[in-house]
Motif scaffolding. Structure first.
Motif, PDB file in Angstrom:
ATOM      1  N   ALA A   1      51.157  38.464  78.887  1.00 36.61           N
ATOM      2  CA  ALA A   1      50.231  38.988  77.873  1.00 36.61           C
ATOM      3  C   ALA A   1      50.730  40.343  77.399  1.00 36.61           C
ATOM      4  O   ALA A   1      50.135  41.385  77.674  1.00 36.61           O
ATOM      5  N   ALA A   2      51.845  40.333  76.702  1.00 40.07           N
ATOM      6  CA  ALA A   2      52.534  41.572  76.347  1.00 40.07           C
ATOM      7  C   ALA A   2      51.926  42.208  75.100  1.00 40.07           C
ATOM      8  O   ALA A   2      51.474  41.522  74.180  1.00 40.07           O
ATOM      9  N   VAL A   3      51.924  43.544  75.087  1.00 38.08           N
ATOM     10  CA  VAL A   3      51.618  44.307  73.878  1.00 38.08           C
ATOM     11  C   VAL A   3      52.931  44.735  73.252  1.00 38.08           C
ATOM     12  O   VAL A   3      53.796  45.302  73.932  1.00 38.08           O
ATOM     13  N   ARG A   4      53.093  44.435  71.980  1.00 33.68           N
ATOM     14  CA  ARG A   4      54.283  44.840  71.241  1.00 33.68           C
ATOM     15  C   ARG A   4      53.864  45.702  70.054  1.00 33.68           C
ATOM     16  O   ARG A   4      52.686  45.770  69.714  1.00 33.68           O
ATOM     17  N   ARG A   5      54.817  46.348  69.456  1.00 34.98           N
ATOM     18  CA  ARG A   5      54.511  47.164  68.272  1.00 34.98           C
ATOM     19  C   ARG A   5      53.943  46.260  67.181  1.00 34.98           C
ATOM     20  O   ARG A   5      54.583  45.315  66.740  1.00 34.98           O
ATOM     21  N   GLY A   6      52.699  46.532  66.782  1.00 39.17           N
ATOM     22  CA  GLY A   6      52.042  45.712  65.782  1.00 39.17           C
ATOM     23  C   GLY A   6      51.050  44.710  66.341  1.00 39.17           C
ATOM     24  O   GLY A   6      50.326  44.066  65.577  1.00 39.17           O
ATOM     25  N   THR A   7      50.995  44.552  67.672  1.00 39.88           N
ATOM     26  CA  THR A   7      50.003  43.657  68.275  1.00 39.88           C
ATOM     27  C   THR A   7      48.599  44.123  67.907  1.00 39.88           C
ATOM     28  O   THR A   7      48.288  45.312  67.975  1.00 39.88           O
ATOM     29  N   ARG A   8      47.753  43.180  67.534  1.00 37.69           N
ATOM     30  CA  ARG A   8      46.374  43.525  67.200  1.00 37.69           C
ATOM     31  C   ARG A   8      45.566  43.757  68.468  1.00 37.69           C
ATOM     32  O   ARG A   8      45.558  42.926  69.379  1.00 37.69           O
ATOM     33  N   MET A   9      44.888  44.899  68.533  1.00 36.21           N
ATOM     34  CA  MET A   9      44.068  45.275  69.680  1.00 36.21           C
ATOM     35  C   MET A   9      42.607  45.357  69.258  1.00 36.21           C
ATOM     36  O   MET A   9      42.307  45.659  68.095  1.00 36.21           O
ATOM     37  N   THR A  10      41.718  45.121  70.219  1.00 41.20           N
ATOM     38  CA  THR A  10      40.286  45.135  69.939  1.00 41.20           C
ATOM     39  C   THR A  10      39.544  45.847  71.061  1.00 41.20           C
ATOM     40  O   THR A  10      39.844  45.636  72.242  1.00 41.20           O
TER      41      THR A  10
ATOM     42  N   TYR B   1      56.661  67.062  60.874  1.00 40.01           N
ATOM     43  CA  TYR B   1      55.543  66.747  59.991  1.00 40.01           C
ATOM     44  C   TYR B   1      54.483  65.982  60.782  1.00 40.01           C
ATOM     45  O   TYR B   1      54.810  65.268  61.743  1.00 40.01           O
ATOM     46  N   GLU B   2      53.235  66.102  60.357  1.00 38.13           N
ATOM     47  CA  GLU B   2      52.210  65.217  60.886  1.00 38.13           C
ATOM     48  C   GLU B   2      52.464  63.827  60.313  1.00 38.13           C
ATOM     49  O   GLU B   2      52.797  63.688  59.130  1.00 38.13           O
ATOM     50  N   ALA B   3      52.318  62.811  61.157  1.00 39.33           N
ATOM     51  CA  ALA B   3      52.736  61.464  60.769  1.00 39.33           C
ATOM     52  C   ALA B   3      51.568  60.487  60.819  1.00 39.33           C
ATOM     53  O   ALA B   3      50.536  60.740  61.444  1.00 39.33           O
ATOM     54  N   VAL B   4      51.770  59.364  60.154  1.00 41.57           N
ATOM     55  CA  VAL B   4      50.827  58.259  60.111  1.00 41.57           C
ATOM     56  C   VAL B   4      51.567  56.990  60.516  1.00 41.57           C
ATOM     57  O   VAL B   4      52.701  56.763  60.081  1.00 41.57           O
ATOM     58  N   ALA B   5      50.922  56.182  61.348  1.00 44.87           N
ATOM     59  CA  ALA B   5      51.496  54.897  61.741  1.00 44.87           C
ATOM     60  C   ALA B   5      50.808  53.777  60.981  1.00 44.87           C
ATOM     61  O   ALA B   5      49.578  53.764  60.850  1.00 44.87           O
ATOM     62  N   ASP B   6      51.597  52.854  60.476  1.00 40.92           N
ATOM     63  CA  ASP B   6      51.089  51.622  59.873  1.00 40.92           C
ATOM     64  C   ASP B   6      51.927  50.479  60.457  1.00 40.92           C
ATOM     65  O   ASP B   6      52.823  49.942  59.800  1.00 40.92           O
ATOM     66  N   PRO B   7      51.657  50.140  61.740  1.00 43.21           N
ATOM     67  CA  PRO B   7      52.497  49.161  62.446  1.00 43.21           C
ATOM     68  C   PRO B   7      52.428  47.786  61.774  1.00 43.21           C
ATOM     69  O   PRO B   7      51.435  47.468  61.117  1.00 43.21           O
ATOM     70  N   PRO B   8      53.495  46.986  61.965  1.00 47.58           N
ATOM     71  CA  PRO B   8      54.585  47.228  62.920  1.00 47.58           C
ATOM     72  C   PRO B   8      55.766  48.015  62.392  1.00 47.58           C
ATOM     73  O   PRO B   8      56.598  48.448  63.184  1.00 47.58           O
ATOM     74  N   GLY B   9      55.879  48.230  61.072  1.00 48.02           N
ATOM     75  CA  GLY B   9      57.146  48.739  60.579  1.00 48.02           C
ATOM     76  C   GLY B   9      57.114  50.044  59.805  1.00 48.02           C
ATOM     77  O   GLY B   9      58.176  50.558  59.454  1.00 48.02           O
TER      78      GLY B   9
ATOM     79  N   TRP C   1      42.634  47.367  65.656  1.00 51.59           N
ATOM     80  CA  TRP C   1      43.769  48.127  65.139  1.00 51.59           C
ATOM     81  C   TRP C   1      45.066  47.489  65.633  1.00 51.59           C
ATOM     82  O   TRP C   1      45.051  46.640  66.517  1.00 51.59           O
ATOM     83  N   ARG C   2      46.190  47.896  65.049  1.00 54.79           N
ATOM     84  CA  ARG C   2      47.492  47.413  65.491  1.00 54.79           C
ATOM     85  C   ARG C   2      48.153  48.463  66.374  1.00 54.79           C
ATOM     86  O   ARG C   2      48.130  49.659  66.057  1.00 54.79           O
ATOM     87  N   ALA C   3      48.759  48.000  67.466  1.00 55.21           N
ATOM     88  CA  ALA C   3      49.381  48.907  68.431  1.00 55.21           C
ATOM     89  C   ALA C   3      50.574  49.625  67.802  1.00 55.21           C
ATOM     90  O   ALA C   3      51.441  48.989  67.187  1.00 55.21           O
ATOM     91  N   THR C   4      50.609  50.937  67.971  1.00 59.83           N
ATOM     92  CA  THR C   4      51.747  51.720  67.485  1.00 59.83           C
ATOM     93  C   THR C   4      52.953  51.559  68.399  1.00 59.83           C
ATOM     94  O   THR C   4      54.098  51.501  67.922  1.00 59.83           O
ATOM     95  N   ASP C   5      52.703  51.442  69.723  1.00 62.36           N
ATOM     96  CA  ASP C   5      53.813  51.297  70.655  1.00 62.36           C
ATOM     97  C   ASP C   5      53.282  50.753  71.976  1.00 62.36           C
ATOM     98  O   ASP C   5      52.166  51.111  72.401  1.00 62.36           O
ATOM     99  N   PRO C   6      54.059  49.895  72.667  1.00 63.39           N
ATOM    100  CA  PRO C   6      53.619  49.396  73.975  1.00 63.39           C
ATOM    101  C   PRO C   6      53.376  50.494  75.006  1.00 63.39           C
ATOM    102  O   PRO C   6      52.595  50.305  75.944  1.00 63.39           O
ATOM    103  N   ALA C   7      54.039  51.642  74.842  1.00 64.28           N
ATOM    104  CA  ALA C   7      53.871  52.736  75.807  1.00 64.28           C
ATOM    105  C   ALA C   7      52.452  53.278  75.824  1.00 64.28           C
ATOM    106  O   ALA C   7      52.076  54.003  76.756  1.00 64.28           O
ATOM    107  N   ASP C   8      51.654  52.945  74.838  1.00 63.09           N
ATOM    108  CA  ASP C   8      50.278  53.448  74.756  1.00 63.09           C
ATOM    109  C   ASP C   8      49.292  52.649  75.602  1.00 63.09           C
ATOM    110  O   ASP C   8      48.108  52.990  75.644  1.00 63.09           O
ATOM    111  N   TYR C   9      49.753  51.598  76.282  1.00 69.68           N
ATOM    112  CA  TYR C   9      48.830  50.707  76.990  1.00 69.68           C
ATOM    113  C   TYR C   9      49.349  50.420  78.392  1.00 69.68           C
ATOM    114  O   TYR C   9      50.556  50.341  78.620  1.00 69.68           O
ATOM    115  N   GLU C  10      48.411  50.278  79.334  1.00 66.09           N
ATOM    116  CA  GLU C  10      48.781  49.933  80.697  1.00 66.09           C
ATOM    117  C   GLU C  10      47.717  49.030  81.307  1.00 66.09           C
ATOM    118  O   GLU C  10      46.580  48.954  80.808  1.00 66.09           O
ATOM    119  N   VAL C  11      48.091  48.347  82.376  1.00 68.18           N
ATOM    120  CA  VAL C  11      47.180  47.436  83.067  1.00 68.18           C
ATOM    121  C   VAL C  11      46.281  48.244  83.990  1.00 68.18           C
ATOM    122  O   VAL C  11      46.765  49.122  84.722  1.00 68.18           O
TER     123      VAL C  11
END
Length: 342
Positions: free
Chosen positions: A52-61, A246-254, A116-126
């Protein structure tokens, strides 16, 4: 080997949960293992959970109460327990979804979610070993919501639902086009608001037919077409272009870009990091959520019995423990950057 049967199964951003079923390892046996502390470190269950992997762009709820929806409209960021959207897609009725709420309440004819869509897998843990070993050992009088099993799965008598927490219970900067959604009886979804990062606010999408849903949100005017966030986020994204920050904005996955009001200035960033404040209080690592000259509001990164005893932190929702501390008692107070691989 059997996985979830879904039209999303071919989406590389949302790999299905897979289990190696056989005669001596049936689905009911796997589900029972997921509910037992005895199997927290079982290698078979761990291999199943890792699919059950989270990848960049995975939809989270994240399931929300009406009060939490109002909080996010005001500027709260995603934090704490959440799920991959595909893992709970089969739960369509409000009474099914509200069982996953993090504030302990299970009532209500409507369920609300932040998606939302995950910006990076590093943001989530079990929420279990090795990332969060202390959660499952917390006593009941220190908990809100369902107990944490430590297996990586949500408590359930029927389902096999992987669960996640934001890494270290951090606030995550909200990516573009995140949604606040209502789930009504009959299985319909209604997108109430969508997040506009450049303006730091929410655009209302729900029409007159659904105005009654907005009446359930405390302090929210159903007539406002745009709701600006009043709170400043405790975490933000920063990126470099030719060595300048710069301050940045993420619009995953790309898409990862400079935060700018004009489209012409939204250049893609070359690096991306999540930035927030950290400190130690009484030897316990914490996020610094807000502070003035005297006091600081802190959230524990790794809740456990010893940390609660040292800090007196209080549970505000499932797994989230916060406390107020004198600023002059903080040690190693610093800005922490979590760098993402681009």
């Amino acid at each position: 080997m059997i996985g979830e049967d879904s039209e999303l199964g071919a989406d590389p951003l949302e790999p299905p949960l897979m289990a190696p079923l056989r005669r001596d390892l049936t689905w009911s046996a796997v589900q029972a293992m997921s509910q037992s502390a005895v199997h927290r470190d079982d290698p078979t269950l761990r291999r199943i959970r890792e699919t059950a992997a989270v990848r960049r762009g995975t939809r989270m709820t994240k399931l929300l109460s009406p009060a939490q929806v109002a909080g996010h409209l005001g500027g709260w960021l995603p934090y704490g327990f959440c799920h991959r959207s595909r893992d709970i897609a089969h739960l369509t009725e409000p009474e099914q979804l509200t069982l996953l709420r993090t504030d302990g309440a299970t009532d209500g004819r409507v369920a609300f979610t932040l998606r939302w869509r995950a910006t990076d897998p590093a943001d989530y843990e079990v929420p279990g070993n090795p990332a969060q070993p202390g959660l499952a050992a917390l006593p009941g009088h220190h908990r809100i919501g369902a107990m944490v099993l430590g297996t990586g799965f949500t408590p359930s008598t029927d389902d096999l639902i992987p669960e996640y927490v934001t890494a270290g219970f951090a606030d995550l900067p909200l990516p573009a086009n995140a949604q606040l959604v209502a789930h009504v009886p009959g299985g319909d979804e209604v997108v109430l608001y969508t997040y506009q990062p450049e303006q730091h606010g929410w655009l209302r999408l729900a029409g007159p037919r659904w105005r009654g849903l907005l009446d359930e949100l405390p302090g929210v005017s159903p007539d406002r077409e745009y709701v600006p966030c009043t709170a400043t986020g405790t975490a933000r994204l920063v990126g470099l272009i030719d060595g300048k920050e710069y301050e940045a904005v993420a619009d995953p996955p790309g898409e990862f870009r400079v935060r700018a009001l004009t489209r012409a200035a939204r250049y893609p960033v070359q690096t991306l990091s999540r930035r927030a404040e950290q400190a130690l209080w009484r030897g316990v690592p914490c996020w610094v959520l807000q502070r003035d000259e005297t006091w600081a509001r802190l959230r524990l990164l790794r809740p456990n019995v010893d940390a609660l005893g040292a800090t007196g932190a209080r549970c505000y929702e499932r797994g989230v423990y916060e406390a107020w501390a004198p600023v002059d008692e903080l040690a190693d107070h610093h800005i922490a950057d979590v760098a993402y691989q681009m």
